[in-house]
Design a protein around this motif. Structure first.
Motif, PDB file in Angstrom:
ATOM      1  N   TYR A   1      -5.675 -10.741  -6.507  1.00 21.89           N
ATOM      2  CA  TYR A   1      -6.386 -10.304  -5.300  1.00 21.89           C
ATOM      3  C   TYR A   1      -5.991  -8.891  -4.860  1.00 21.89           C
ATOM      4  N   HIS A   2      -5.238  -8.201  -5.713  1.00 21.75           N
ATOM      5  CA  HIS A   2      -4.808  -6.832  -5.426  1.00 21.75           C
ATOM      6  C   HIS A   2      -4.148  -6.702  -4.056  1.00 21.75           C
ATOM      7  N   VAL A   3      -3.180  -7.567  -3.804  1.00 18.51           N
ATOM      8  CA  VAL A   3      -2.450  -7.499  -2.531  1.00 18.51           C
ATOM      9  C   VAL A   3      -1.267  -6.542  -2.712  1.00 18.51           C
ATOM     10  N   PRO A   4      -1.170  -5.511  -1.890  1.00 20.66           N
ATOM     11  CA  PRO A   4       0.030  -4.668  -1.969  1.00 20.66           C
ATOM     12  C   PRO A   4       1.249  -5.477  -1.485  1.00 20.66           C
ATOM     13  N   VAL A   5       2.254  -5.583  -2.354  1.00 17.31           N
ATOM     14  CA  VAL A   5       3.459  -6.352  -2.009  1.00 17.31           C
ATOM     15  C   VAL A   5       4.650  -5.414  -2.031  1.00 17.31           C
ATOM     16  N   ARG A   6       5.497  -5.514  -1.022  1.00 16.09           N
ATOM     17  CA  ARG A   6       6.716  -4.701  -0.965  1.00 16.09           C
ATOM     18  C   ARG A   6       7.897  -5.638  -0.753  1.00 16.09           C
ATOM     19  N   VAL A   7       8.964  -5.453  -1.518  1.00 15.72           N
ATOM     20  CA  VAL A   7      10.184  -6.247  -1.350  1.00 15.72           C
ATOM     21  C   VAL A   7      11.188  -5.376  -0.611  1.00 15.72           C
ATOM     22  N   LEU A   8      11.744  -5.867   0.489  1.00 12.92           N
ATOM     23  CA  LEU A   8      12.652  -5.034   1.288  1.00 12.92           C
ATOM     24  C   LEU A   8      13.698  -5.887   1.997  1.00 12.92           C
ATOM     25  N   SER A   9      14.673  -5.227   2.597  1.00 14.50           N
ATOM     26  CA  SER A   9      15.818  -5.950   3.156  1.00 14.50           C
ATOM     27  C   SER A   9      15.548  -6.482   4.560  1.00 14.50           C
ATOM     28  N   SER A  10      16.037  -7.713   4.786  1.00 13.18           N
ATOM     29  CA  SER A  10      15.979  -8.274   6.140  1.00 13.18           C
ATOM     30  C   SER A  10      17.323  -8.084   6.825  1.00 13.18           C
ATOM     31  N   LEU A  11      18.254  -7.423   6.132  1.00 16.12           N
ATOM     32  CA  LEU A  11      19.613  -7.359   6.670  1.00 16.12           C
ATOM     33  C   LEU A  11      19.950  -5.987   7.271  1.00 16.12           C
ATOM     34  N   THR A  12      18.951  -5.110   7.351  1.00 14.98           N
ATOM     35  CA  THR A  12      19.166  -3.812   8.017  1.00 14.98           C
ATOM     36  C   THR A  12      19.063  -4.021   9.527  1.00 14.98           C
ATOM     37  N   ASP A  13      19.330  -2.968  10.286  1.00 14.69           N
ATOM     38  CA  ASP A  13      19.151  -3.033  11.742  1.00 14.69           C
ATOM     39  C   ASP A  13      17.688  -3.389  12.025  1.00 14.69           C
TER      40      ASP A  13
END
Ligand code: ADP
Ligand code: ASP
Ligand code: MG
Length: 423
Positions: A222-234
């Motif tokens: 479905y051409h979804v832009p996916v980004r993996v990022l931290s939940s542990l930052t401020d």
């Protein structure tokens, strides 16, 4: 104003304080004018705890009941997150998969999403609420609760993003992006700012559990832009900064990406190998062996059939370690006698290590560097499988970490490429 889906994994939801931090982060995106749908996992350890209880009651619990049980972890974390948002003055409402509903097939413990009715979610978003949808679960046509397999909240999030045509699906987790290999195994691993969709598919299917493979498939379809990022930052870092952090899965491949011959190393310990020795080498023998395995719903991964000597051959294949006992049982009691195999040998102490990179398409000698590196470490290769953008080997699992570290170094993945990129 755009619609954004956030997914938070188990560690990110792991305590009251962390849930409150998730609420702060979500509130920040909401205050910046975005419509936000949040898909949380169960609090860390909870799914294992529930499945452990089931195992104490019955060695092979009923699959439907397992899903009834396991789905509760996400129900609890979702409602806690809604409460945390409300406590911070943000209107929020949580729904389980069946309330949405997220419709799936009836394959308990590994169901596939078929459709998502977003009317209820849209109604709440339009009323200014943050909407929270439980990860990992849905409902089948008979109204039974189903779950999507371990790590399935990733898939819930990407599927919701696809169904609602969200601008982006942000997968918040306990690492700040997708690395060249698991940073817990190789501390020198480097974060990639972008990874191609194809490479991410291979990495996920070859064992990098940072994203469930089905979620990457959905993103592609479905051409979804996916980004993996931290939940542990401020949690209060500016939205503009956060929206360009982590790793973006991209559908565009550029020359720079192809220049990196190998982009990542994946590995999986969930492997087991079985071999039938001295099988009469006649037409149809592979089917006679693998047909009944497929009929028993066991996925076969690598397959190796040797040159026949005096009319017999050895036939090996690998399966997921969870299916090892069942496979062996089938071979010993049914398939082996039926095909007239000499002996059946097995090994569940093997693992799979893979190198992945779209640059492998246009470079030769990549696999041979892999084999040389392993031989220099004295590691014996038991099986090999290749495709256009990956080479995988099966080795003894006690050498897994050594192999991953050696390959990571041999392919220069520990080197900072940012200077070269500027040229
Ligand atoms: P969550 O609970 O947020 O879904 P997971 O434990 O499922 O998190 O996935 C994140 C973990 O994936 C990381 O902690 C890391 O150990 C592991 N991992 C494996 N391979 C990679 C990789 N190539 N890049 C980043 N993380 C990886
Ligand atoms: N809670 C589920 C699991 O532990 C789903 C997920 O976290 O993605 O597998
Ligand atoms: Mg996960």
């Amino acid at each position: 104003m755009s619609l954004i889906v956030h997914k938070y994994g188990g560690t990110s939801m792991g305590s009251v304080e962390r849930i409150q931090n998730v609420a702060r982060r979500v509130a920040k995106w909401h205050a910046a004018g975005h419509q936000v749908v949040v898909v949380p996992s169960a609090m860390s350890g909870e799914t294992n705890r529930l499945l452990g209880l089931a195992k104490e009651i019955s060695p092979q619990p009923d699959a439907r009941e397992l899903d009834m049980l396991a789905s509760t972890g996400e129900q609890a974390s979702s409602s806690l997150l809604a409460m945390a948002l409300m406590a911070q003055g943000v209107a929020a409402r949580s729904y389980t998969g069946w309330q949405v509903p997220i419709r799936t097939d009836s394959s308990f413990t590994r169901a596939r999403i078929r459709s998502i009715d977003d009317a209820r979610i849209r109604g709440d978003l339009d009323a200014g609420r943050v909407v929270i949808v439980t990860g990992f679960q849905g409902v089948d046509d008979e109204g039974n609760i189903t779950t999507l397999g371990r790590g399935g909240s990733d898939t819930s999030a990407v599927a919701v993003a696809a169904a609602m045509k969200a601008k982006e699906c942000l997968i918040f987790t306990d690492v700040d992006g997708v690395y060249t290999t698991d940073p817990r195994v190789v501390p020198e691993a480097r974060r990639m700012t972008v990874v191609s969709f194809e490479e991410m598919m291979e990495m996920a299917s070859l064992g990098s559990k940072v994203l469930q493979i089905r979620s990457v498939e959905f993103a592609g379809k479905y051409h979804v832009p996916v980004r993996v990022l931290s939940s542990l930052t401020d949690p209060l870092i500016p939205v503009e900064e956060e929206m360009v952090s982590g790793t973006l899965i991209t559908f565009e491949e550029d020359q720079k990406m192809e220049a990196a011959v190998v982009s990542g190393i994946a590995f999986s310990r969930d492997e087991a190998k079985v071999t039938l020795l001295a099988v009469p080498d006649t037409p149809g023998v592979a089917y006679s062996i693998l047909g009944p395995v497929a009929a028993a719903n066991i996925d076969v991964d690598m397959i190796l059939q040797n040159q026949s000597v005096q009319g017999t051959t050895d036939f090996s294949f690998t399966v997921n370690r969870n299916d090892f006992a069942r496979t062996l049982d089938l071979l010993k009691n049914q398939i082996g006698p039926a095909v007239g195999a000499g002996e059946i040998v097995s090994d569940d102490k093997v693992c799979k290590v893979s190198i992945v990179g779209i640059g492998m398409r246009s470079h030769v000698g990549v696999a041979s560097l892999m084999f040389r590196t392993l031989s220099e470490e004295g590691i014996n290769i038991q099986m090999i499988s290749t495709s256009e953008i990956k080479t995988s080997v099966i080795i003894n699992d006690k050498y897994m970490e050594l192999a991953v570290r050696a390959l990571h170094k041999a392919f220069g993945l520990d080197q900072d490429k940012s200077e070269e990129d500027k040229i």
